[in-house]
Design a protein around this motif. Structure first.
Motif, PDB file in Angstrom:
ATOM      1  N   UNK A   1      51.250  40.476  34.859  1.00 30.30           N
ATOM      2  CA  UNK A   1      51.180  41.935  34.980  1.00 30.30           C
ATOM      3  C   UNK A   1      50.748  42.388  36.365  1.00 30.30           C
ATOM      4  N   UNK A   2      50.176  41.477  37.164  1.00 32.92           N
ATOM      5  CA  UNK A   2      49.655  41.850  38.474  1.00 32.92           C
ATOM      6  C   UNK A   2      50.752  41.767  39.528  1.00 32.92           C
ATOM      7  N   UNK A   3      50.966  42.817  40.303  1.00 33.77           N
ATOM      8  CA  UNK A   3      52.030  42.796  41.317  1.00 33.77           C
ATOM      9  C   UNK A   3      51.787  41.769  42.416  1.00 33.77           C
ATOM     10  N   UNK A   4      50.509  41.566  42.790  1.00 34.16           N
ATOM     11  CA  UNK A   4      50.197  40.634  43.867  1.00 34.16           C
ATOM     12  C   UNK A   4      48.927  39.869  43.517  1.00 34.16           C
ATOM     13  N   UNK A   5      48.856  38.616  43.973  1.00 36.33           N
ATOM     14  CA  UNK A   5      47.670  37.783  43.809  1.00 36.33           C
ATOM     15  C   UNK A   5      47.483  36.965  45.081  1.00 36.33           C
ATOM     16  N   UNK A   6      46.488  37.337  45.885  1.00 37.54           N
ATOM     17  CA  UNK A   6      46.204  36.567  47.106  1.00 37.54           C
ATOM     18  C   UNK A   6      44.868  36.992  47.705  1.00 37.54           C
TER      19      UNK A   6
ATOM     20  N   UNK B   1      39.427  41.637  41.946  1.00 35.92           N
ATOM     21  CA  UNK B   1      39.296  42.655  42.983  1.00 35.92           C
ATOM     22  C   UNK B   1      39.762  42.128  44.350  1.00 35.92           C
ATOM     23  N   UNK B   2      41.016  41.706  44.365  1.00 33.78           N
ATOM     24  CA  UNK B   2      41.562  41.119  45.590  1.00 33.78           C
ATOM     25  C   UNK B   2      41.591  42.093  46.764  1.00 33.78           C
ATOM     26  N   UNK B   3      41.579  43.396  46.474  1.00 37.67           N
ATOM     27  CA  UNK B   3      41.609  44.369  47.566  1.00 37.67           C
ATOM     28  C   UNK B   3      40.291  44.398  48.345  1.00 37.67           C
ATOM     29  N   UNK B   4      39.258  43.734  47.808  1.00 40.80           N
ATOM     30  CA  UNK B   4      37.964  43.673  48.490  1.00 40.80           C
ATOM     31  C   UNK B   4      37.740  42.357  49.219  1.00 40.80           C
ATOM     32  N   UNK B   5      38.716  41.479  49.199  1.00 42.83           N
ATOM     33  CA  UNK B   5      38.540  40.184  49.856  1.00 42.83           C
ATOM     34  C   UNK B   5      38.524  40.368  51.386  1.00 42.83           C
TER      35      UNK B   5
ATOM     36  N   UNK C   1      47.334  45.255  43.221  1.00 46.51           N
ATOM     37  CA  UNK C   1      46.823  44.039  42.578  1.00 46.51           C
ATOM     38  C   UNK C   1      46.564  44.262  41.079  1.00 46.51           C
ATOM     39  N   UNK C   2      45.965  45.385  40.744  1.00 46.84           N
ATOM     40  CA  UNK C   2      45.688  45.753  39.345  1.00 46.84           C
ATOM     41  C   UNK C   2      44.784  44.738  38.633  1.00 46.84           C
ATOM     42  N   UNK C   3      43.892  44.092  39.377  1.00 46.46           N
ATOM     43  CA  UNK C   3      43.029  43.060  38.800  1.00 46.46           C
ATOM     44  C   UNK C   3      41.581  43.544  38.851  1.00 46.46           C
ATOM     45  N   UNK C   4      41.029  43.921  37.701  1.00 48.38           N
ATOM     46  CA  UNK C   4      39.670  44.441  37.647  1.00 48.38           C
ATOM     47  C   UNK C   4      38.607  43.357  37.791  1.00 48.38           C
ATOM     48  N   UNK C   5      38.966  42.095  37.546  1.00 49.34           N
ATOM     49  CA  UNK C   5      37.997  41.016  37.684  1.00 49.34           C
ATOM     50  C   UNK C   5      37.988  40.449  39.107  1.00 49.34           C
TER      51      UNK C   5
END
Length: 545
Positions: free
Chosen positions: A305-310, A366-370, A360-364
């Protein structure tokens, strides 16, 4: 000086080398010293006397560690025999997480803006490090004590298992980074020569390393380790802390100085004095390690479901000729190694440019904070190359991206070298990079909708969006063009246009590869004879689809 790009395809795949975090070790150095026995006492921080002099006035300590490393390099490498019970060595992830350091036992607790907490040995971290305190005594070790830790839940049966001389698996440093009322963890040293660092508002992501040896080489990678650390107690109001380390490996030894400066951004000044035991095929200086599963440039379906993971989405390089070069990261089918040649680069690093949660849509996680990490070389690094290693991966728990500097001059047995640089942890903004930047790269089939007799799927359409710098001041009819270079293949339909937001400009083109040849491409935007953007650099592999 022109920047050349090349690619090396390694057929051995990731199975021929150790997983980047699968070989996490941290060892003690057995050179006639050991950890003092633990004493049974109420929970309290180790009694540490203040340093006899400021670090600025005490360079002799670093010189002594360097001399020790130089002597060590003349001896045969001696692996450490781990002194760890099976119950600790074989604990699982949940048990390890349930062992917690008691904050009131922190080193320098209530004595400085900085506090240092320790990691329990066990799980992946089976060969503990030695921690020294640089104080008035000839030598002072931080002793392991059971009462430093709480053994909760699934870890309860492990209380009392560790012997008194077991040491620690690593340490983390706390500082009032985000608030005066709370000391945040912002630096971690744990496992081999790995360490992590963040600035305000950021969460842990990619890691730095002390050194990389033979990464992505067919014979397999060698993982140097920090065996010992020397901690210099900061004064009560100091806003920087200094740590020294001894590095050891079958091929090389080294003495390291880390001057850590928390803030916005957090930075670290690093000096590495290296001594080669053996001839080294490939030395990776200032290595960074990260994770990339999929993103905007991914060309294969992902059932998630997540558009991006990195953790990182690109390698940025500030070349000595003034260019800024952006190379997006990919998760390839095979191990890929590419490089950018230069002499005395101004900087390089792995960035997480995309800071939008909706991507990212990942609440756990939080890739946007990396964080992003930026290496700023100091002094003469000479000729060499910034190398990017992309390892196929099917799990976001595995780090599969490595970047580092490879000197053109190889280290031979008995030789020495010194490298100095600053390491910066930040979000996505480098104030030094003032031109327009690539904000996304998308790739798809080069057919037009409803096209009769469409081209083969090997024909690809590339869409590269730029934003920032002077682009935002241009009118829609400005004669902005894209300058494109490629190593192979046929380019068609190259165009540049402004997007409806009035801030972003899109360069697009179609590539028809030449058989199975790799296409190494460079593109930037210019207005007449004025270059307005960084260089988009991309290597297209025909097996990507």
């Amino acid at each position: 000086m022109s920047i050349l790009c090349n690619d090396k395809k390694t057929e051995t795949g990731p199975s021929a080398r150790a997983r980047l975090f699968g070989l996490v070790v941290s060892c003690t150095l057995g050179l006639g010293s050991g950890l003092a026995a633990a004493q049974t006492a109420p929970v309290q921080a180790p009694a540490i006397a203040p340093a006899a002099a400021s670090d600025i006035a005490a360079p002799a300590l670093f010189d002594a560690i360097a001399t020790r490393a130089q002597k060590l390099a003349k001896r045969d490498y001696a692996p450490i025999e781990a002194n760890i019970p099976d119950a600790l060595a074989n604990m699982d992830y949940d048990q390890y997480r349930a062992i917690r350091f008691r904050p009131e036992a922190a080193i320098w607790h209530k004595e400085s803006l900085f506090e240092l907490q320790l990691f329990h040995p066990g799980f992946l971290y089976r060969e503990p490090i030695v921690l020294h305190m640089a104080n008035d005594t000839p030598d002072s070790f931080v002793q392991f004590k059971q009462e430093f830790f709480s053994y909760d839940g699934p870890a309860a049966p492990l209380a009392g298992v560790a012997p008194n001389n077991i040491g620690f698996a690593g340490f983390r440093i706390h500082y009032p980074l985000n608030s005066n009322d709370y000391k945040d963890e912002f630096v971690v040293f744990q496992g081999a020569s790995y360490f992590r660092m963040v600035g305000p508002g950021l969460a842990y992501g990619l890691s730095a390393r002390g050194l990389a040896i033979d990464t992505a080489e067919p014979k397999g990678e060698e993982f140097p380790v920090f065996r010992e650390f020397w901690l210099i107690k900061p004064a009560p109001t100091d806003t920087r802390v200094v740590i020294y380390a001894l590095l050891d490996s079958p091929s090389i030894t080294g003495a390291y100085r880390f001057e850590i400066m928390p803030g916005a951004p957090t930075e670290m000044a690093v000096e590495a004095r290296l001594f080669a035991r053996k001839d080294i095929q490939k030395l990776g200086v200032a290595p960074l390690t990260s994770m990339y599963m999929w993103g905007e440039n991914h060309t294969r379906f992902v059932d998630d479901f997540r558009p991006e993971v990195h953790d990182s989405d690109g390698l940025l390089m500030a070349a000595s000729n003034g260019e800024w070069i952006w190379r997006p990261i990919s998760n390839h089918r095979q191990l890929r190694v590419s490089s950018m040649l230069d002499e005395n680069p101004r900087g390089f690093g792995l960035l997480q440019r995309d800071r939008d949660f909706d991507h990212y849509m990942d609440m756990e996680a939080r890739y946007e904070k990396r964080p992003s990490m930026w290496i700023m070389p100091e002094g003469d690094w000479g000729k060499g190359r910034a190398e990017l290693v992309e390892i196929p991966s099917d799990s976001e728990t595995n780090d599969n991206v490595v970047a580092y500097w490879v000197p053109a001059k190889k280290m031979k047995a008995g030789s020495s070298a010194t490298y100095k640089y600053r390491l910066r942890s930040f979000d996505d903004h480098l104030p030094e990079n003032v031109g327009a930047k690539v904000i996304r790269t998308r790739i798809g089939w080069g057919a037009n909708p409803g096209q009769a007799n469409p081209p083969p799927v090997s024909k690809r359409k590339f869409v590269i969006d730029f934003r920032g710098g002077e682009l935002e001041n241009l009118s829609t009819d400005s004669p902005l063009v894209a300058e494109l270079q490629k190593s192979s293949g046929t380019i068609s339909e190259l165009s540049v246009r402004q997007l409806p937001d009035g801030r972003t400009w899109r360069a697009s083109f179609k590539l028809e590869p030449e058989g199975n040849n790799v296409a190494d491409m460079r593109l930037y935007l210019k207005l007449r004879d004025q270059r307005l953007s960084e260089v988009w650099s991309y290597v297209w592999y025909p097996d990507a689809i």
